[in-house]
Each structure stands twice: as structure tokens, then as C-alpha cells.
Design a protein around this motif. Structure first.
Motif, PDB file in Angstrom:
ATOM      1  N   ARG A 231      35.337  31.728  38.164  1.00  0.00           N
ATOM      2  CA  ARG A 231      36.472  30.807  38.086  1.00  0.00           C
ATOM      3  C   ARG A 231      37.823  31.517  37.990  1.00  0.00           C
ATOM      4  NH1 ARG A 231      34.798  27.861  34.130  1.00  0.00           N
ATOM      5  NH2 ARG A 231      33.806  26.311  35.484  1.00  0.00           N
ATOM      6  N   CYS A 234      38.661  33.089  41.383  1.00  0.00           N
ATOM      7  CA  CYS A 234      39.028  32.102  42.405  1.00  0.00           C
ATOM      8  C   CYS A 234      40.459  31.618  42.196  1.00  0.00           C
ATOM      9  CB  CYS A 234      38.060  30.921  42.363  1.00  0.00           C
ATOM     10  SG  CYS A 234      36.379  31.326  42.906  1.00  0.00           S
ATOM     11  N   GLU A 235      40.883  31.529  40.948  1.00  0.00           N
ATOM     12  CA  GLU A 235      42.264  31.137  40.657  1.00  0.00           C
ATOM     13  C   GLU A 235      43.240  32.248  41.033  1.00  0.00           C
ATOM     14  OE1 GLU A 235      42.125  30.186  36.531  1.00  0.00           O
ATOM     15  OE2 GLU A 235      41.077  28.259  36.830  1.00  0.00           O
ATOM     16  N   PRO A 238      43.327  32.366  45.463  1.00  0.00           N
ATOM     17  CA  PRO A 238      43.064  31.014  45.990  1.00  0.00           C
ATOM     18  C   PRO A 238      42.877  30.971  47.500  1.00  0.00           C
ATOM     19  CG  PRO A 238      45.384  31.280  45.423  1.00  0.00           C
ATOM     20  CD  PRO A 238      44.679  32.495  44.899  1.00  0.00           C
ATOM     21  N   GLU A 239      43.353  32.009  48.203  1.00  0.00           N
ATOM     22  CA  GLU A 239      43.234  32.032  49.655  1.00  0.00           C
ATOM     23  C   GLU A 239      41.859  32.473  50.140  1.00  0.00           C
ATOM     24  OE1 GLU A 239      45.127  36.076  48.610  1.00  0.00           O
ATOM     25  OE2 GLU A 239      44.633  34.158  47.683  1.00  0.00           O
TER      26      GLU A 239
END
Length: 301
Positions: A231, A234-235, A238-239
Motif C-alpha cells: 500500500r 503504491c501511494e 501511483p503511475e
């Protein structure tokens, strides 16, 4: 100033494939490529040094020829070269000390997918302070991208999407260096990141009431651990599209199978010494010998 990407060359087809892979990576990173050749060492098979030519002269000619070829093939690339009168392992490790990444060639196993990891490559991989990428002979731009449509010209291949970057993830001991490298590799390529986590379900026991096995529940537990581990990354990226696979099986075998469709597989190497020397680890060892794509081995604490 960005550190260069370094590549070891010896004139063999696998080292030339590694040099071109390193050139593409340097362009992706916006940095220079440094070629390293230890001219006191002549591995087999390589072109023989002609009679009447010193090994040093042969090495300098080799570096010049490879450098010129890389500049022609990769416009805009800054190529630095270094010929050193050393054995290969210390020369390559010294280059790694000054680089962001070290790239080495590895002979493909005849007739099957995989690598032939020599003793020199293995010693460098197990001791390098920076990630090391192993590239098989014959690997080129086409192998990093999805199949090109019929009729596309060779110079258009880089516009075809990259294959996924594959990351082997251990949720019990997630390593920031490993995850960061994989996300950044996917970002640089505009590729998806395929995260694979393999676990072994415990056997049920009729004599131990504390042992409880539930297929769906255990799978969900591991899936939740993967999502929680990824998580924050991924933050941060974000691309980067991320796909997770959670499977009940042996990590090495599952990663080797998944590598067949990847552009790059990323595995870790724990930095520790044993009484027998540096430790590569069974998963990294298996992947290095049998993966169907280039392999990045990332050292971590």
C-alpha cells in the motif's frame, strides 16, 4: 550527480548483450554508462589475442570497438570506459562501488531457458554493494517488450509496451531496497509491476489441536498481507500499475515459471557472511540459474 550504470565486458556475446542492456538502462535513468574490462583475465570463450599484440592493446581495442558500437546504437548515450590490470572480481566490485547498478552477461543454457552462472559472476553477485543484473546472451530490445504487431519496423519496437517487471515478495520480511528497486524499474519502463508472493500451507495435524489449516482463510490472510505491504509503495508510485499473485507453492519454482513473460525479475540477497563466505540464498540462486528473463539481484540488510 547521478551514478553511472556499469557493465563488465570481455568480448563474449553475453557480455555484449549485457553492455547493450546496460546502455538502454542508462538512457532510461538519464545517466552515463561505464564499461569495465579486466585485461589480465581472459575467460573462455572469447576471441584469442592475436600473435604480436599485447593483451593490453587487445583490451584497449576491445573497449574502443564496444564503446563506438554502443554510441552508434544508442544516440545520446555518454559512454565511459575503463581498462584495468586486475582480476575480474575485484575490478567489477570496484566498479560497483562507484555505480548505481552493475550489469553482467551470463551464458544461456543450451537448448533450454536459463542461465549458466559462472564462479566469477556468482562471487560478484553475492558481494556487490549495489544491485546486479544478469543478462543472457542474445537478449535484445525485442525481449523486453510485448510482441510487436506485424509490419512494425525495428526502430518502432521501443514504442511497443514493455513486459511486466516481476517482483518476488516475502511479506514476513519485506525489504525496502528490493521493493523500491522493482517499483522504480517499472516506472522507468512505463510497465506494470507483477508482485508474486508464494507461501507453503502447513500440514494438518490430528495430534496438535493448535494446528489449524483452512485453505480459503489462509489464502486471504496472505493476500491481505501483500496488499498491506504494498500500500505505501503504491501511494508513492501511483503511475505504476500493480498486479498481485498469491500462490500456495515454492517461491523459487513459482518465480521461475512467472519469469517467462517478464522483462525483468527482481529478487533479493541478504547481506550476511557465513563461514563458507557470502550467502546468495536458495531462491535467488534458483532464479539466477533458471529464469526466462534478465534477473536483478538486490542486496538488502
Amino acid at each position: 550527480m547521478l551514478r553511472p550504470v556499469a557493465a563488465g565486458i570481455d568480448g563474449s556475446p553475453e557480455s555484449l548483450a549485457a553492455a547493450h542492456w546496460a546502455a538502454r538502462e542508462a538512457l532510461r535513468r538519464g545517466t552515463a554508462l561505464r564499461l569495465v574490462h579486466a585485461w589480465r583475465w581472459q575467460p573462455l570463450p572469447v576471441p584469442s589475442v592475436p600473435d604480436g599484440v599485447s593483451r593490453r592493446s587487445w583490451a584497449e581495442n576491445l573497449l574502443t570497438g564496444v564503446s563506438d558500437g554502443l554510441r552508434a546504437a544508442h544516440p545520446g548515450l555518454r559512454v565511459l570506459d575503463r581498462s584495468v590490470a586486475e582480476a575480474p572480481v575485484p575490478a567489477l566490485l570496484a566498479a560497483a562501488d562507484e555505480a548505481a547498478l552493475l550489469v553482467l552477461g551470463s551464458r544461456g543454457l543450451s537448448g533450454v531457458t536459463g542461465y549458466l552462472l559462472g564462479s566469477i559472476s556468482q562471487r560478484v553477485v553475492s558481494r556487490s554493494p549495489v544491485p546486479v543484473v544478469l543478462v543472457r546472451a542474445g537478449v535484445g530490445t525485442c525481449d523486453e517488450h510485448f510482441a510487436a504487431p506485424d509490419g512494425i519496423s525495428p526502430d518502432e519496437i521501443p514504442q511497443v509496451p514493455y513486459r511486466d517487471v516481476l517482483l518476488g515478495l516475502d511479506t514476513d520480511r519485506p525489504c525496502e531496497e528490493l521493493i523500491a528497486f522493482a517499483f522504480d524499474a517499472a516506472r522507468l519502463r512505463g510497465a506494470a509491476l507483477h508482485v508474486l508472493h508464494a507461501f507453503s500451507a502447513p500440514r494438518s495435524s490430528a495430534t496438535d489441536p493448535l494446528v489449524r489449516v483452512s485453505g480459503p482463510e489462509l489464502l486471504a490472510e496472505h493476500e491481505n498481507a501483500v496488499v498491506a505491504t504494498l500500500r505505501p509503495w503504491c501511494e508513492k508510485f501511483p503511475e505504476v500499475p500493480v498486479a498481485e499473485s498469491v500462490v500456495n507453492g515454492r517461491a523459487a519454482g513459482e518465480l521461475v515459471r512467472a519469469s517467462a513473460g517478464a522483462a525483468l525479475i527482481v529478487v533479493g540477497r541478504r547481506e550476511r557472511e557465513t563461514r563458507f563466505g557470502t550467502y546468495l540464498g536458495p531462491v535467488a540462486h534458483a532464479v539466477l540459474h533458471h529464469a526466462g528473463c534478465s534477473v536483478a539481484v538486490v542486496p538488502h540488510a
